[in-house]
Design a protein around this motif. Structure first.
Motif, PDB file in Angstrom:
ATOM      1  N   ASP A 163      -8.148  12.567   0.416  1.00 25.51           N
ATOM      2  CA  ASP A 163      -9.280  12.110  -0.402  1.00 25.51           C
ATOM      3  C   ASP A 163      -8.795  11.563  -1.742  1.00 25.51           C
TER       4      ASP A 163
ATOM      5  N   THR B 290      -7.229   8.195  -1.087  1.00 28.25           N
ATOM      6  CA  THR B 290      -8.255   7.226  -0.684  1.00 28.25           C
ATOM      7  C   THR B 290      -9.022   6.730  -1.904  1.00 28.25           C
ATOM      8  N   SER B 291      -9.397   7.648  -2.772  1.00 26.33           N
ATOM      9  CA  SER B 291     -10.144   7.273  -3.981  1.00 26.33           C
ATOM     10  C   SER B 291      -9.305   6.398  -4.907  1.00 26.33           C
ATOM     11  N   ALA B 292      -8.013   6.719  -5.019  1.00 23.10           N
ATOM     12  CA  ALA B 292      -7.139   5.990  -5.944  1.00 23.10           C
ATOM     13  C   ALA B 292      -6.783   4.599  -5.446  1.00 23.10           C
ATOM     14  N   THR B 293      -6.664   4.434  -4.134  1.00 22.03           N
ATOM     15  CA  THR B 293      -6.218   3.159  -3.572  1.00 22.03           C
ATOM     16  C   THR B 293      -7.349   2.279  -3.054  1.00 22.03           C
ATOM     17  N   GLY B 294      -8.488   2.899  -2.738  1.00 24.35           N
ATOM     18  CA  GLY B 294      -9.572   2.143  -2.143  1.00 24.35           C
ATOM     19  C   GLY B 294      -9.372   1.865  -0.667  1.00 24.35           C
ATOM     20  N   LEU B 295      -8.342   2.466  -0.079  1.00 24.41           N
ATOM     21  CA  LEU B 295      -8.066   2.273   1.339  1.00 24.41           C
ATOM     22  C   LEU B 295      -8.906   3.225   2.180  1.00 24.41           C
ATOM     23  N   HIS B 296      -9.086   2.882   3.452  1.00 21.12           N
ATOM     24  CA  HIS B 296      -9.801   3.759   4.374  1.00 21.12           C
ATOM     25  C   HIS B 296      -8.937   4.994   4.627  1.00 21.12           C
TER      26      HIS B 296
ATOM     27  N   ARG C 285       2.244   1.818  -3.446  1.00 20.33           N
ATOM     28  CA  ARG C 285       1.247   2.391  -4.349  1.00 20.33           C
ATOM     29  C   ARG C 285       1.061   3.875  -4.072  1.00 20.33           C
TER      30      ARG C 285
ATOM     31  N   SER D 187       0.825  -1.203   0.000  1.00 22.82           N
ATOM     32  CA  SER D 187       0.000   0.000   0.000  1.00 22.82           C
ATOM     33  C   SER D 187       0.857   1.249   0.000  1.00 22.82           C
TER      34      SER D 187
END
Length: 211
Positions: free
Chosen positions: A31, A34-40, A17, A14
């Motif tokens: 933000d 978060t959007s690019a990785t899908g992580l919290h 990335r 992670s």
């Protein structure tokens, strides 16, 4: 002695990335990442904190011309203007001190044909790579750094991780100050082979700049 594999701040997929995205050049917000990785978002914050503590990522408040709380913007530390890391610079200074001490104790190990700046740059990348879990072999005569066997040859993110490592090595060289820069990687039939070629870049390219 090399740091055990898994300890490095970029041993996490992670974090690789996230850092790869920041190395693309644009400042990013929580933000965005978060959007690019899908992580919290909290997970992204934790990864960014680890990367900042290592000097690989810098943060600053967004400059706003309208009312409202400024967002925090994150960027990769590249050693260039606006992206210079005091943490990496201090590590490079300490590595140079260690290298100078060793050369005073064992003057027969001083390679010919390298300036003090170049020696200090090699000191810095050697310590950086050892901290990242590698056992680098530096050939001062040919300006190569052999990292074989590659720790991440079978990694699902091996290509991205390789690009991140190369960028970080260039950042360390820039922060150390001197003419050496990364030229590229030697082609290899075996994906586990990893030899980085350095070159003497023009001073205006190699010299670090303050943020």
């Amino acid at each position: 002695m090399a740091t055990p594999h898994g300890y490095s701040p970029i041993s996490s997929e992670s974090r690789v990335r996230i850092l790869a995205m920041l190395l693309e050049g644009a400042d990013r917000t929580i933000d965005d990442l978060t959007s690019a990785t899908g992580l919290h978002p909290n997970t992204v914050r934790e990864h960014l904190q680890r990367l900042m503590e290592s000097g690989f990522v810098l943060a600053e408040a967004e400059h706003r011309t309208t009312r409202g709380r400024p967002r925090t913007l994150y960027r990769a530390a590249t050693g260039q203007r606006g992206a210079s890391s005091p943490i990496i610079r201090e590590k490079a200074r300490q590595a140079a001190e260690h290298g100078d001490l060793m050369r005073r104790v064992m003057p027969e190990t001083i390679p010919e044909g390298l300036s003090t700046q170049e020696l200090h740059q090699l000191d810095a990348i050697t310590e950086h790579l050892e901290d990242s879990g590698f056992d680098p072999i530096v050939d001062e005569a040919h300006l190569t750094v052999d990292l074989t066997p590659c720790l991440h040859a079978s990694d699902a993110l091996s290509a991205a991780r390789c690009g991140v490592h190369m960028s970080l090595i260039q950042s360390v060289l820039a922060e150390a100050g001197g003419p050496l820069a990364v030229e590229g990687m030697h082609p290899a039939c075996n994906p586990g082979d990893c030899v980085i070629q350095l070159l003497r870049a023009p001073a205006d390219v190699a010299a670090p700049t303050d943020s």
